[in-house]
Write a protein that holds these residues in place. Structure first.
Motif, short mmCIF file in Angstrom:
data_model
loop_
_atom_site.label_atom_id
_atom_site.label_comp_id
_atom_site.label_asym_id
_atom_site.label_seq_id
_atom_site.Cartn_x
_atom_site.Cartn_y
_atom_site.Cartn_z
N ALA A 9 31.45 -9.43 41.18
CA ALA A 9 31.50 -10.11 39.90
C ALA A 9 32.04 -9.24 38.77
O ALA A 9 32.86 -9.69 37.97
CB ALA A 9 30.11 -10.63 39.54
N GLN A 10 31.61 -7.98 38.71
CA GLN A 10 31.98 -7.13 37.59
C GLN A 10 32.95 -6.00 37.95
O GLN A 10 33.50 -5.37 37.05
CB GLN A 10 30.72 -6.50 36.96
CG GLN A 10 29.69 -7.51 36.45
CD GLN A 10 30.22 -8.35 35.33
OE1 GLN A 10 30.46 -9.55 35.50
NE2 GLN A 10 30.43 -7.75 34.17
N ASP A 11 33.13 -5.73 39.23
CA ASP A 11 33.92 -4.57 39.64
C ASP A 11 34.93 -4.93 40.71
O ASP A 11 34.71 -5.85 41.50
CB ASP A 11 33.01 -3.46 40.18
CG ASP A 11 32.03 -2.95 39.14
OD1 ASP A 11 32.45 -2.17 38.28
OD2 ASP A 11 30.84 -3.34 39.20
N TYR A 28 34.37 -5.00 34.42
CA TYR A 28 34.22 -5.91 33.30
C TYR A 28 32.92 -5.61 32.57
O TYR A 28 31.86 -5.45 33.20
CB TYR A 28 34.23 -7.36 33.78
CG TYR A 28 35.59 -7.82 34.24
CD1 TYR A 28 36.56 -8.24 33.32
CD2 TYR A 28 35.92 -7.83 35.60
CE1 TYR A 28 37.81 -8.66 33.74
CE2 TYR A 28 37.17 -8.26 36.02
CZ TYR A 28 38.11 -8.66 35.08
OH TYR A 28 39.35 -9.07 35.50
N LEU A 29 32.98 -5.59 31.24
CA LEU A 29 31.82 -5.25 30.42
C LEU A 29 30.97 -6.47 30.07
O LEU A 29 29.86 -6.32 29.56
CB LEU A 29 32.27 -4.56 29.13
CG LEU A 29 33.05 -3.25 29.33
CD1 LEU A 29 33.52 -2.72 27.97
CD2 LEU A 29 32.20 -2.22 30.04
N ASP A 30 31.49 -7.68 30.33
CA ASP A 30 30.75 -8.89 30.01
C ASP A 30 30.95 -9.92 31.12
O ASP A 30 31.85 -9.81 31.94
CB ASP A 30 31.19 -9.46 28.66
CG ASP A 30 32.67 -9.83 28.66
OD1 ASP A 30 33.41 -9.31 29.53
OD2 ASP A 30 33.10 -10.62 27.81
N ARG A 31 30.11 -10.91 31.13
CA ARG A 31 30.18 -11.94 32.18
C ARG A 31 31.38 -12.86 32.00
O ARG A 31 31.81 -13.52 32.96
CB ARG A 31 28.88 -12.76 32.18
CG ARG A 31 27.65 -11.94 32.56
CD ARG A 31 26.41 -12.82 32.60
NE ARG A 31 25.23 -12.06 32.97
CZ ARG A 31 24.87 -11.78 34.22
NH1 ARG A 31 25.60 -12.24 35.22
NH2 ARG A 31 23.79 -11.07 34.47
N GLN A 32 31.90 -12.96 30.81
CA GLN A 32 33.05 -13.83 30.57
C GLN A 32 34.37 -13.17 30.99
O GLN A 32 35.44 -13.77 30.92
CB GLN A 32 33.13 -14.21 29.09
CG GLN A 32 32.02 -15.11 28.60
CD GLN A 32 30.69 -14.37 28.45
OE1 GLN A 32 30.68 -13.18 28.13
NE2 GLN A 32 29.58 -15.06 28.69
N HIS A 33 34.32 -11.92 31.40
CA HIS A 33 35.50 -11.15 31.84
C HIS A 33 36.55 -11.04 30.73
O HIS A 33 37.75 -11.05 30.99
CB HIS A 33 36.12 -11.78 33.08
CG HIS A 33 35.30 -11.56 34.31
ND1 HIS A 33 35.75 -11.88 35.57
CD2 HIS A 33 34.07 -11.04 34.47
CE1 HIS A 33 34.81 -11.59 36.45
NE2 HIS A 33 33.79 -11.07 35.81
N ALA A 34 36.09 -10.92 29.49
CA ALA A 34 37.01 -10.73 28.37
C ALA A 34 37.30 -9.24 28.16
O ALA A 34 38.45 -8.84 27.97
CB ALA A 34 36.43 -11.35 27.10
#
Length: 258
Positions: free
Chosen positions: A60-62, A104-110
């Protein structure tokens, strides 16, 4: 006044001296066997680079990916007879690999951070070179086909980027690059002349980059756009370096995916 004095005794010699003084650079180049310098237009293809990028890991984040590059010498190599040359390639094959990590630093992948490290091997080749006579004058009448090994390239960097939902992104990055020293095999002349060719060929550069881009990749994955591509504009500022250009510069690229 000098030419007038010479002309009193030898008008022909005065005309010869005048021609040489008015075109001193080309007179020396012609004497040493170079092509004379003049205006010209040149259109050629550069070296072709084949690039493949493969994702090794994703959650999800990496994500983690590896990029491989193969550079083919399709450009025009340096011409030993041109004192001021504009080659479109360096005449040899490069093989490189880069590891790329995204987080990604946030869940919205912004907000996304990125780090990479790569190594490029520049394979040995043979190239005609002029052999300098001393460290103060690179022009020489002596030329020879030499074994050459361009230095390998090490590069690493990190960046942070913000991407809007419609594909526009803004980012800033820091990078460091190092080019190893070029080496030449000895030939039939004195060894120190080959070492003069190798002098100041190693390079190091630290730089900061600010960029704006537009990508349709994510929209293509969501079937909202028919073709995946990227358009990127960047402004780069060298921070420190050795044997490198110190000027700021801008770049533009269009990236197509197949």
């Amino acid at each position: 006044r000098l030419l007038d004095d010479v002309a009193k005794d030898n008008p022909q010699k005065a005309q010869e001296a005048q021609a040489k003084l008015n075109n001193a650079v080309n007179t020396k180049l012609k004497r040493l066997g170079y092509n004379e310098i003049g205006s010209y237009t040149k259109t050629n293809i550069g070296d072709v680079k084949l690039v493949g990028k493969y994702q090794l890991y994703k959650e999800a984040q990496d994500s983690l990916a590896v990029k491989g590059e193969l550079t083919l010498p399709t450009g025009v190599a340096p011409n030993v007879d041109n004192a001021l040359d504009t080659p479109t390639g360096d005449g040899q094959v490069d093989i490189g690999a880069t590891i790329i990590a995204d987080h990604y630093l946030d869940r919205q992948h912004a907000w996304r951070t990125n780090a990479y490290a790569g190594y490029t091997v520049q394979l040995p080749d043979h190239l005609d070179r002029r052999l300098p006579v001393n460290e103060n004058d690179s022009l020489s009448n002596d030329k020879e086909l030499l074994a050459r090994k361009l230095g390998d390239i090490v590069q690493a960097g990190t960046s942070i980027q913000y991407e809007f939902p419609f594909g526009l992104n803004l980012g800033t990055a820091y990078a460091v690059q190092r080019l190893g020293k070029t080496s030449y095999g000895d030939g039939s002349f004195q060894s120190f002349r080959y070492r003069l060719l190798e002098a100041n060929t190693g390079q190091t550069l630290h730089s900061a980059t600010f960029g704006v881009g537009f990508s349709t990749v994510e929209m293509y994955k969501r079937k909202e756009f028919k073709a995946p591509f990227q358009v990127n504009w960047a402004y780069c500022m060298p921070i420190a370096g050795v044997n490198t250009v110190k000027n700021d510069y801008m770049s533009f690229e269009l990236v197509m995916f197949f």
